[in-house]
Design a protein around this motif. Structure first.
Motif, PDB file in Angstrom:
ATOM      1  N   PHE A  22      25.328  85.799  22.599  1.00  0.00           N
ATOM      2  CA  PHE A  22      25.104  85.115  23.992  1.00  0.00           C
ATOM      3  C   PHE A  22      26.205  84.170  24.153  1.00  0.00           C
ATOM      4  O   PHE A  22      25.959  83.281  25.188  1.00  0.00           O
ATOM      5  N   ASN A  23      27.420  84.333  23.520  1.00  0.00           N
ATOM      6  CA  ASN A  23      28.436  83.507  23.907  1.00  0.00           C
ATOM      7  C   ASN A  23      29.092  84.300  25.335  1.00  0.00           C
ATOM      8  O   ASN A  23      28.958  85.295  25.541  1.00  0.00           O
ATOM      9  N   LYS A  24      29.427  83.150  26.174  1.00  0.00           N
ATOM     10  CA  LYS A  24      29.811  83.841  27.529  1.00  0.00           C
ATOM     11  C   LYS A  24      30.869  84.860  27.533  1.00  0.00           C
ATOM     12  O   LYS A  24      30.615  85.758  28.371  1.00  0.00           O
ATOM     13  N   TYR A  25      31.786  84.864  26.917  1.00  0.00           N
ATOM     14  CA  TYR A  25      32.808  85.855  26.716  1.00  0.00           C
ATOM     15  C   TYR A  25      32.397  87.115  26.018  1.00  0.00           C
ATOM     16  O   TYR A  25      32.695  88.375  26.438  1.00  0.00           O
ATOM     17  N   VAL A  26      31.660  86.967  25.068  1.00  0.00           N
ATOM     18  CA  VAL A  26      31.291  88.208  24.196  1.00  0.00           C
ATOM     19  C   VAL A  26      30.137  88.805  24.905  1.00  0.00           C
ATOM     20  O   VAL A  26      30.039  90.192  24.920  1.00  0.00           O
ATOM     21  N   ALA A  27      29.277  88.043  25.482  1.00  0.00           N
ATOM     22  CA  ALA A  27      28.154  88.924  26.215  1.00  0.00           C
ATOM     23  C   ALA A  27      28.792  89.773  27.637  1.00  0.00           C
ATOM     24  O   ALA A  27      28.384  90.507  27.896  1.00  0.00           O
ATOM     25  N   ARG A  28      29.877  89.196  28.211  1.00  0.00           N
ATOM     26  CA  ARG A  28      30.600  89.762  29.157  1.00  0.00           C
ATOM     27  C   ARG A  28      31.379  91.139  28.694  1.00  0.00           C
ATOM     28  O   ARG A  28      31.132  92.208  29.333  1.00  0.00           O
ATOM     29  N   TYR A  29      31.609  91.140  27.575  1.00  0.00           N
ATOM     30  CA  TYR A  29      32.381  92.318  26.867  1.00  0.00           C
ATOM     31  C   TYR A  29      31.204  93.300  26.603  1.00  0.00           C
ATOM     32  O   TYR A  29      31.507  94.503  26.965  1.00  0.00           O
ATOM     33  N   LEU A  85      19.648  95.264  30.664  1.00  0.00           N
ATOM     34  CA  LEU A  85      19.819  96.545  30.047  1.00  0.00           C
ATOM     35  C   LEU A  85      21.253  96.738  29.792  1.00  0.00           C
ATOM     36  O   LEU A  85      21.341  97.383  28.627  1.00  0.00           O
ATOM     37  N   ALA A  86      22.124  96.519  30.420  1.00  0.00           N
ATOM     38  CA  ALA A  86      23.715  96.789  30.478  1.00  0.00           C
ATOM     39  C   ALA A  86      24.010  96.200  28.852  1.00  0.00           C
ATOM     40  O   ALA A  86      24.842  96.740  28.001  1.00  0.00           O
ATOM     41  N   LEU A  87      23.543  94.897  29.049  1.00  0.00           N
ATOM     42  CA  LEU A  87      23.887  94.197  27.649  1.00  0.00           C
ATOM     43  C   LEU A  87      23.573  94.719  26.478  1.00  0.00           C
ATOM     44  O   LEU A  87      24.229  94.766  25.396  1.00  0.00           O
ATOM     45  N   PHE A  88      22.131  95.047  26.482  1.00  0.00           N
ATOM     46  CA  PHE A  88      21.556  95.359  25.002  1.00  0.00           C
ATOM     47  C   PHE A  88      22.035  96.975  24.905  1.00  0.00           C
ATOM     48  O   PHE A  88      22.233  97.503  23.712  1.00  0.00           O
ATOM     49  N   ILE A  89      22.290  97.861  25.920  1.00  0.00           N
ATOM     50  CA  ILE A  89      22.917  99.034  25.772  1.00  0.00           C
ATOM     51  C   ILE A  89      24.452  98.836  24.925  1.00  0.00           C
ATOM     52  O   ILE A  89      24.722  99.473  24.302  1.00  0.00           O
ATOM     53  N   GLY A  90      25.092  98.125  25.705  1.00  0.00           N
ATOM     54  CA  GLY A  90      26.362  97.640  25.221  1.00  0.00           C
ATOM     55  C   GLY A  90      26.395  97.208  23.765  1.00  0.00           C
ATOM     56  O   GLY A  90      27.253  97.647  22.770  1.00  0.00           O
ATOM     57  N   ILE A  91      25.300  96.447  23.183  1.00  0.00           N
ATOM     58  CA  ILE A  91      25.165  95.851  21.853  1.00  0.00           C
ATOM     59  C   ILE A  91      24.971  97.021  20.900  1.00  0.00           C
ATOM     60  O   ILE A  91      25.715  97.489  19.890  1.00  0.00           O
ATOM     61  N   ALA A  92      24.084  97.975  21.380  1.00  0.00           N
ATOM     62  CA  ALA A  92      23.644  99.122  20.581  1.00  0.00           C
ATOM     63  C   ALA A  92      24.789 100.240  20.589  1.00  0.00           C
ATOM     64  O   ALA A  92      24.971 100.725  19.629  1.00  0.00           O
TER      65      ALA A  92
END
Length: 94
Positions: free
Chosen positions: A26-33, A73-80
């Motif tokens: 949930f860091n601003k830059y990592v979350a954007r990535y 949804l995009a954030l959690f799919i990106g993490i997965a």
């Protein structure tokens, strides 16, 4: 025993990494990535029919951008996807 010390060091390092994951994600830059990885994965998976706007979209001045369900949804799919790709790399070298 040096091997015991090495295992203990690796366990402590892994524990610290797991504890810091929410802070990192949930860091601003990592979350954007991760959000962009998820956006592109969704776009490729749906052959371009579903497009999620960038997390850097413009909002009226004086207001804060509020994440929508598509953003989460995009954030959690990106993490997965990222974790799955990292696991495949680790499995390939083990």
């Amino acid at each position: 025993m040096p091997s015991d010390e090495l295992v203990e060091f690796a366990a402590k390092l892994a524990f610290r990494a797991v504890v810091n994951v929410p802070e990192l994600v949930f860091n601003k830059y990592v979350a954007r990535y991760f959000h962009s990885v998820g956006r592109y994965t969704i776009m490729l998976g749906t052959l371009g029919f579903v497009r999620i706007p960038s997390s850097r979209r413009m909002v009226p001045q004086g207001t804060r951008p509020k994440p929508t369900l598509q953003d989460w949804l995009a954030l959690f799919i990106g993490i997965a996807v990222w974790c799955g790709a990292a696991a495949l790399v680790v499995l390939a070298y083990c």
